[in-house]
Design a protein around this motif. Structure first.
Motif, PDB file in Angstrom:
ATOM      1  N   VAL A 130       0.816  -1.230   0.000  1.00 17.63           N
ATOM      2  CA  VAL A 130       0.000   0.000   0.000  1.00 17.63           C
ATOM      3  C   VAL A 130       0.839   1.265   0.000  1.00 17.63           C
ATOM      4  O   VAL A 130       0.316   2.363  -0.199  1.00 17.63           O
ATOM      5  CB  VAL A 130      -0.975   0.020   1.193  1.00 17.63           C
TER       6      VAL A 130
ATOM      7  N   THR B 173     -11.839   7.063   9.349  1.00 10.82           N
ATOM      8  CA  THR B 173     -10.786   8.020   8.986  1.00 10.82           C
ATOM      9  C   THR B 173     -10.749   9.176   9.978  1.00 10.82           C
ATOM     10  O   THR B 173     -11.751   9.508  10.608  1.00 10.82           O
ATOM     11  CB  THR B 173     -11.016   8.584   7.575  1.00 10.82           C
TER      12      THR B 173
ATOM     13  N   GLN C  95      -0.483  14.144   1.436  1.00  7.83           N
ATOM     14  CA  GLN C  95      -0.856  12.967   0.651  1.00  7.83           C
ATOM     15  C   GLN C  95      -2.273  12.497   0.969  1.00  7.83           C
ATOM     16  O   GLN C  95      -2.641  11.363   0.697  1.00  7.83           O
ATOM     17  CB  GLN C  95       0.127  11.823   0.903  1.00  7.83           C
TER      18      GLN C  95
ATOM     19  N   ASP D 153      -5.023  12.842  -0.399  1.00  5.74           N
ATOM     20  CA  ASP D 153      -5.823  12.322  -1.504  1.00  5.74           C
ATOM     21  C   ASP D 153      -5.553  10.838  -1.775  1.00  5.74           C
ATOM     22  O   ASP D 153      -6.334  10.168  -2.463  1.00  5.74           O
ATOM     23  CB  ASP D 153      -5.573  13.139  -2.779  1.00  5.74           C
ATOM     24  N   ARG D 154      -4.477  10.274  -1.191  1.00  9.15           N
ATOM     25  CA  ARG D 154      -4.156   8.849  -1.345  1.00  9.15           C
ATOM     26  C   ARG D 154      -4.817   7.985  -0.283  1.00  9.15           C
ATOM     27  O   ARG D 154      -4.823   6.753  -0.398  1.00  9.15           O
ATOM     28  CB  ARG D 154      -2.642   8.626  -1.236  1.00  9.15           C
TER      29      ARG D 154
ATOM     30  N   LEU E 205      -7.885   7.113   1.027  1.00  5.35           N
ATOM     31  CA  LEU E 205      -8.956   6.140   0.797  1.00  5.35           C
ATOM     32  C   LEU E 205      -8.531   5.062  -0.194  1.00  5.35           C
ATOM     33  O   LEU E 205      -8.866   3.887  -0.024  1.00  5.35           O
ATOM     34  CB  LEU E 205     -10.215   6.854   0.311  1.00  5.35           C
ATOM     35  N   THR E 206      -7.757   5.456  -1.203  1.00  6.24           N
ATOM     36  CA  THR E 206      -7.255   4.455  -2.153  1.00  6.24           C
ATOM     37  C   THR E 206      -6.330   3.466  -1.454  1.00  6.24           C
ATOM     38  O   THR E 206      -6.412   2.246  -1.676  1.00  6.24           O
ATOM     39  CB  THR E 206      -6.500   5.138  -3.296  1.00  6.24           C
ATOM     40  N   ALA E 207      -5.469   3.991  -0.575  1.00  6.47           N
ATOM     41  CA  ALA E 207      -4.521   3.128   0.127  1.00  6.47           C
ATOM     42  C   ALA E 207      -5.228   2.192   1.096  1.00  6.47           C
ATOM     43  O   ALA E 207      -4.878   1.005   1.198  1.00  6.47           O
ATOM     44  CB  ALA E 207      -3.491   3.986   0.868  1.00  6.47           C
TER      45      ALA E 207
ATOM     46  N   ASP F  61      -8.324   1.121   0.869  1.00  4.42           N
ATOM     47  CA  ASP F  61      -9.031   0.125   0.071  1.00  4.42           C
ATOM     48  C   ASP F  61      -8.069  -0.953  -0.418  1.00  4.42           C
ATOM     49  O   ASP F  61      -8.411  -2.144  -0.436  1.00  4.42           O
ATOM     50  CB  ASP F  61      -9.722   0.794  -1.119  1.00  4.42           C
ATOM     51  N   GLN F  62      -6.871  -0.528  -0.805  1.00  2.98           N
ATOM     52  CA  GLN F  62      -5.861  -1.496  -1.226  1.00  2.98           C
ATOM     53  C   GLN F  62      -5.459  -2.389  -0.058  1.00  2.98           C
ATOM     54  O   GLN F  62      -5.269  -3.604  -0.217  1.00  2.98           O
ATOM     55  CB  GLN F  62      -4.623  -0.772  -1.766  1.00  2.98           C
TER      56      GLN F  62
END
Length: 245
Positions: free
Chosen positions: A91, A184, A217, A219-220, A222-224, A226-227
């Motif tokens: 991640v 979060t 960072q 903006d990363r 939720l993507t991180a 989820d990964q």
């Protein structure tokens, strides 16, 4: 090398090979020791709790069990840290593993790197559960009575200007958490840091995996997370998170 230590260890190995115990003469023979030497060492090992004498035979004592248990615990911890490192690399963020046990938050492992440094624990994690994603995720897995007990011991107080300000607001947030959504927080525990956490299935113990990122960072995040969830689902059969935590 200290000969007496070697001889004592051979006696322990011999005693451990017999589930029902063995007499001194048999242990001396199997350890390759004179009977007088074996008697002396057996008395010492029994006095220290590594052996126990029952009905004329010697069996492993509680102290020997603690040695074995400690080794297994260390091995499990190593397996957890190895798994967290794999998740961290997948991640691109530091990964935290924590549980709620005996009324307190306990961080069992953190995997960070120079490229993905961990958030500094500048305020005790146990006392600030309301202020970080790890704590909020764990609190959300507890029943109301257990949470109330936690709040009585660790009152809700501002840690940063962004921390939830009162118990009522915190409870509204906790009760609105959806199990399928990550928890979060933004600068509530540490200025310049954002965090996200997901619950982990570990039987009856509340547990969580979490990540943190610097604010620039965000903006990363939720993507991180989820990964991370995808990676955990893939590795769940090999992660020793539910073993003796």
């Amino acid at each position: 090398m200290i000969g007496s230590v070697r001889r004592a260890l051979r006696l322990l190995e011999a005693a451990g090979s017999h589930d029902g115990g063995a007499p001194a003469k048999q242990l001396a023979r199997e350890a390759g020791l004179p009977l007088s030497t074996a008697y002396h060492l057996l008395r010492t090992l029994t006095h220290e709790g590594y052996l126990r004498r029952e009905a004329g035979v010697f069996v492993l004592g509680a102290a020997a069990g603690r040695l074995v248990g400690g080794g297994l615990q260390q091995k499990r911890r190593g397996m957890i840290l190895d798994s967290l490192a794999r998740l961290r690399d997948a991640v691109g963020a530091p990964v935290y593993f924590a549980v709620y046990r005996e009324g307190e938050i306990e961080v069992l492992g953190v995997s960070a790197s120079e490229a993905a440094p961990a958030c500094e624990e500048w305020a005790d994690f146990r006392e600030t559960a309301h202020a970080h994603a790890v704590g909020q995720c764990l609190l959300g897995q507890l029943d109301e009575k257990t949470r109330r007990d936690h709040y009585e011991r660790h009152p809700v107080e501002a840690v940063t200007p962004y921390t939830v300000r009162d118990l009522r607001s915190l409870e509204r947030r906790i009760c609105s958490l959806e199990r399928t959504r990550p928890v979060t927080e933004r600068q509530e525990y540490a200025l310049g840091t954002v965090c996200a956490a997901i619950p982990v299935a570990t039987g009856d113990t509340a547990a969580t995996l979490a990540i943190s990122l610097p604010l620039h960072q965000e903006d990363r995040l939720l993507t991180a997370i989820d990964q991370l969830r995808i990676e955990v689902d893939t590795l769940l059969n090999t992660l020793p998170l539910s073993i003796s935590i």
